[in-house]
Motif scaffolding. Structure first.
Motif, mmCIF file in Angstrom:
data_model
loop_
_atom_site.group_PDB
_atom_site.id
_atom_site.type_symbol
_atom_site.label_atom_id
_atom_site.label_comp_id
_atom_site.label_asym_id
_atom_site.label_seq_id
_atom_site.Cartn_x
_atom_site.Cartn_y
_atom_site.Cartn_z
ATOM 1 N N UNK A 272 0.844 -1.205 0.000
ATOM 2 C CA UNK A 272 0.000 0.000 0.000
ATOM 3 C C UNK A 272 0.880 1.255 0.000
ATOM 4 N N UNK A 273 1.885 1.264 0.877
ATOM 5 C CA UNK A 273 2.749 2.451 1.008
ATOM 6 C C UNK A 273 3.467 2.760 -0.299
ATOM 7 N N UNK A 274 3.951 1.714 -0.958
ATOM 8 C CA UNK A 274 4.717 1.919 -2.187
ATOM 9 C C UNK A 274 3.831 1.852 -3.427
ATOM 10 N N UNK A 275 2.542 1.616 -3.206
ATOM 11 C CA UNK A 275 1.566 1.579 -4.290
ATOM 12 C C UNK A 275 1.925 0.554 -5.360
ATOM 13 N N UNK A 276 2.207 -0.657 -4.912
ATOM 14 C CA UNK A 276 2.621 -1.730 -5.822
ATOM 15 C C UNK A 276 1.424 -2.248 -6.638
ATOM 16 N N UNK A 277 1.444 -1.961 -7.934
ATOM 17 C CA UNK A 277 0.332 -2.378 -8.797
ATOM 18 C C UNK A 277 0.207 -3.895 -8.881
ATOM 19 N N UNK A 278 1.364 -4.582 -8.956
ATOM 20 C CA UNK A 278 1.338 -6.040 -9.064
ATOM 21 C C UNK A 278 0.642 -6.670 -7.866
ATOM 22 N N UNK A 279 0.970 -6.178 -6.658
ATOM 23 C CA UNK A 279 0.363 -6.721 -5.441
ATOM 24 C C UNK A 279 -1.140 -6.474 -5.436
ATOM 25 N N UNK A 397 -2.333 2.478 7.342
ATOM 26 C CA UNK A 397 -1.805 2.240 5.989
ATOM 27 C C UNK A 397 -1.454 3.562 5.317
ATOM 28 N N UNK A 398 -2.347 4.567 5.450
ATOM 29 C CA UNK A 398 -2.141 5.857 4.786
ATOM 30 C C UNK A 398 -0.998 6.638 5.439
ATOM 31 N N UNK A 399 -0.796 6.427 6.715
ATOM 32 C CA UNK A 399 0.343 7.049 7.397
ATOM 33 C C UNK A 399 1.641 6.460 6.844
ATOM 34 N N UNK A 400 1.612 5.152 6.538
ATOM 35 C CA UNK A 400 2.778 4.469 5.961
ATOM 36 C C UNK A 400 3.170 5.036 4.608
ATOM 37 N N UNK A 401 2.188 5.536 3.859
ATOM 38 C CA UNK A 401 2.466 6.156 2.553
ATOM 39 C C UNK A 401 3.390 7.363 2.751
ATOM 40 N N UNK A 402 3.174 8.093 3.868
ATOM 41 C CA UNK A 402 3.975 9.293 4.145
ATOM 42 C C UNK A 402 5.333 8.930 4.759
ATOM 43 N N UNK A 403 5.338 7.935 5.661
ATOM 44 C CA UNK A 403 6.598 7.638 6.350
ATOM 45 C C UNK A 403 7.561 6.805 5.499
ATOM 46 N N UNK A 404 7.006 5.929 4.624
ATOM 47 C CA UNK A 404 7.940 5.078 3.876
ATOM 48 C C UNK A 404 7.557 4.881 2.423
ATOM 49 N N UNK A 405 6.549 5.602 1.962
ATOM 50 C CA UNK A 405 6.072 5.325 0.614
ATOM 51 C C UNK A 405 6.106 6.510 -0.328
ATOM 52 N N UNK A 406 5.054 6.600 -1.155
ATOM 53 C CA UNK A 406 5.044 7.560 -2.260
ATOM 54 C C UNK A 406 4.694 8.987 -1.828
ATOM 55 N N UNK A 407 4.342 9.174 -0.541
ATOM 56 C CA UNK A 407 3.977 10.522 -0.086
ATOM 57 C C UNK A 407 5.010 11.113 0.855
ATOM 58 N N UNK A 418 -1.377 11.737 6.626
ATOM 59 C CA UNK A 418 -1.640 10.386 6.130
ATOM 60 C C UNK A 418 -2.389 10.545 4.821
ATOM 61 N N UNK A 419 -2.121 9.665 3.858
ATOM 62 C CA UNK A 419 -2.838 9.843 2.593
ATOM 63 C C UNK A 419 -2.522 8.765 1.590
#
Ligand SMILES: [Zn+2]
Length: 477
Positions: A272-279, A397-407, A418-419
């Motif tokens: 979710x954080x890295x927005x993996x399309x395959x997953x 999950x959305x907080x993870x986007x900011x701390x380790x992902x695409x946000x 979070x987003x």
């Protein structure tokens, strides 16, 4: 003892007749008063706001149209009257509030339409009104005081810059809309002279309020819903793993991760954080179409949104008979799904407010021309859409986007955002839309921000950058 019956005299019969007639008239009178009250209280606003109602023009013969204001007292629309009595509607901020305020010539749109009844109604001092009636002068109409925040509106407008797209900012716990921007825009002050050029330009459609009426593929912002449906159907979702080499093949169908990047081994939260399309395309093939449709319908796809202004319905369709490719596409927010920026703000709002949707609204109260409050619009709950646990899990999950992902650019703020970001392909070219929907602070959300930047998804960060400018402005005061 039998009571002696009183003989019926001619007089008593006449009296009964009179009493009966009196009661009938009294009853009719009460009905009439009742209807008048009902009309005044319930129906008059609908009737007057109806654009087919010719009485509108006659109201404007007696009342100078009231103002539209921000919550912090800035005048967004005002009617100037010259010495000869000619009226001109003036919009001091030109293009900045074009769509949300709307216009009152060439038909009515936006708040000029929604607040029409109030601005053509006067609650000025009764003595002043009577004096005006006797001397043939117009009374001053009431003012519409909106929920809009002038600072956030200007920041959102500037952050979108020269890009086309839309921004919606709202309070999740009240439903107040703080900012609403749409581009391309127009100058409402010169609308009459620009009209022919505007309506002949079909490529820009600058009169359309993209925030409420623009339908966009949600792209990866839709993974919020795919994740929720997967969580509901798979209580062991935390055990999900996927090995991403950048491209997923199922049968002859192929889904690439963003720019073909390999995410390696990801679990549910990292996917979710890295927005993996395959997953997510893989998860899509494991979902029940019926319950996914139910979830999306609960989340207000394919229905009118609970707002009292013009908007378009978002659309979602996913049938049991959907083929593999359509399933994969639907799970990552491509395919047939379309969403408005307002709707994406609503979805983030539901999550931010522990699963409860407060109805979004734009008019806070009505005041008379002396600034005295005459009517307040109370915030109201639409309902509980998802459970508090689900809302908390999605927030994590959305907080993870900011701390380790695409946000991650949001992690530089000191407000714990979070987003979910999104890059939505809308044609075969490389110019994708860039989206973001989210809120801050994650632990006690104060504002929700939803952004679409058209044709600027090439680096995937434009939408989240616009959101950052708004969060920065909100939390720096
Ligand atoms: Zn991937």
């Amino acid at each position: 003892m039998n009571r002696k019956q009183k003989p019926k005299t001619k007089k008593s019969i006449e009296e009964k007749g009179i009493v009966r007639v009196t009661y009938i008239f009294l009853g009719l009178f009460v009905c009439l008063i009742g209807y008048i009250v009902y009309f005044m209280v319930c129906k008059s606003e609908d009737t007057i706001n109806n654009s087919y109602n010719k009485r509108l023009d006659s109201f404007a013969d007696y009342v100078v149209r009231g103002d539209i204001k921000t919550s912090d007292g800035k005048v967004l629309a005002h009617t100037e009257v010259d010495n000869s009595g000619n009226e001109t509607r003036v919009y001091p901020y030109d293009n900045v509030y074009a769509h949300v305020v709307g216009y009152a010539s060439k038909g009515k749109t936006g708040l000029e339409l929604q607040g029409n009844f109030y601005m053509l109604n006067s609650n000025d001092n009764i003595f002043v009104q009577t004096y005006n009636d006797i001397t043939g002068q117009k009374s001053q109409g009431d003012n519409v005081v909106t929920t809009l925040d002038s600072t956030l509106q200007q920041v959102a407008y500037d952050a979108l810059g020269s890009n086309n797209g839309a921004v919606v900012v709202m309070e999740p716990d009240t439903g107040k809309i703080l900012a609403m921007v749409s581009k391309p825009d127009y100058n409402p002050n010169t609308l009459a002279s620009d009209w022919d050029a505007i309506i002949s330009d079909t490529t820009n459609s600058c009169l359309v309020n993209r925030a409420t009426q623009g339908l966009y593929p949600p792209g990866s912002t839709f993974k919020i819903l795919t994740a929720l449906e997967y969580m509901r159907e798979h209580p062991d979702y935390a055990n999900f793993t996927y090995d991403c080499d950048g491209t997923l093949f199922i049968d002859e169908y192929k889904i690439d991760c963003y720019n073909g990047n390999a995410h390696g081994s990801v679990d549910f939260a990292t996917a979710f954080a890295k927005s993996c399309n395959g997953a997510f395309a893989t998860m899509g093939t494991m979902l029940n179409a019926g319950s996914f449709n139910k979830l999306c319908s609960d989340m207000l796809f394919n229905v009118d949104l609970p707002v009292s202004f013009e908007h378009n319905k978002s659309s979602f369709s996913f049938n049991n008979g959907a083929g593999t490719f359509e399933t994969m596409q639907t799970a990552i927010g491509q395919g047939k799904t379309q969403i408005t920026p307002l709707h994406n703000a609503i979805i983030a709002s539901i999550i931010a407010n522990d699963g409860v949707l407060m109805k979004p609204y734009l008019i806070d109260h009505i005041e008379n021309c002396n600034g005295v409050n005459v009517k307040t619009f109370k915030q109201s709950e639409y309902g509980k859409i998802i459970s508090e646990n689900e809302a908390n899990e999605l927030t994590t999950l959305m907080r993870g986007v900011v701390t380790e992902g695409t946000g991650q650019i949001l992690s530089y703020g000191d407000y714990e955002a979070a987003g979910k970001t999104g890059t939505a392909q809308y044609d075969s070219s490389e110019n994708d839309h860039s989206l973001f929907t989210g809120f801050a602070p994650a632990s006690d959300p104060k504002i929700v921000v939803s952004v679409v930047v058209e044709g600027e998804g090439s680096d995937g960060t434009k939408g989240v950058a616009v959101a950052k400018a708004i969060f920065d402005a909100y939390f720096s005061r």
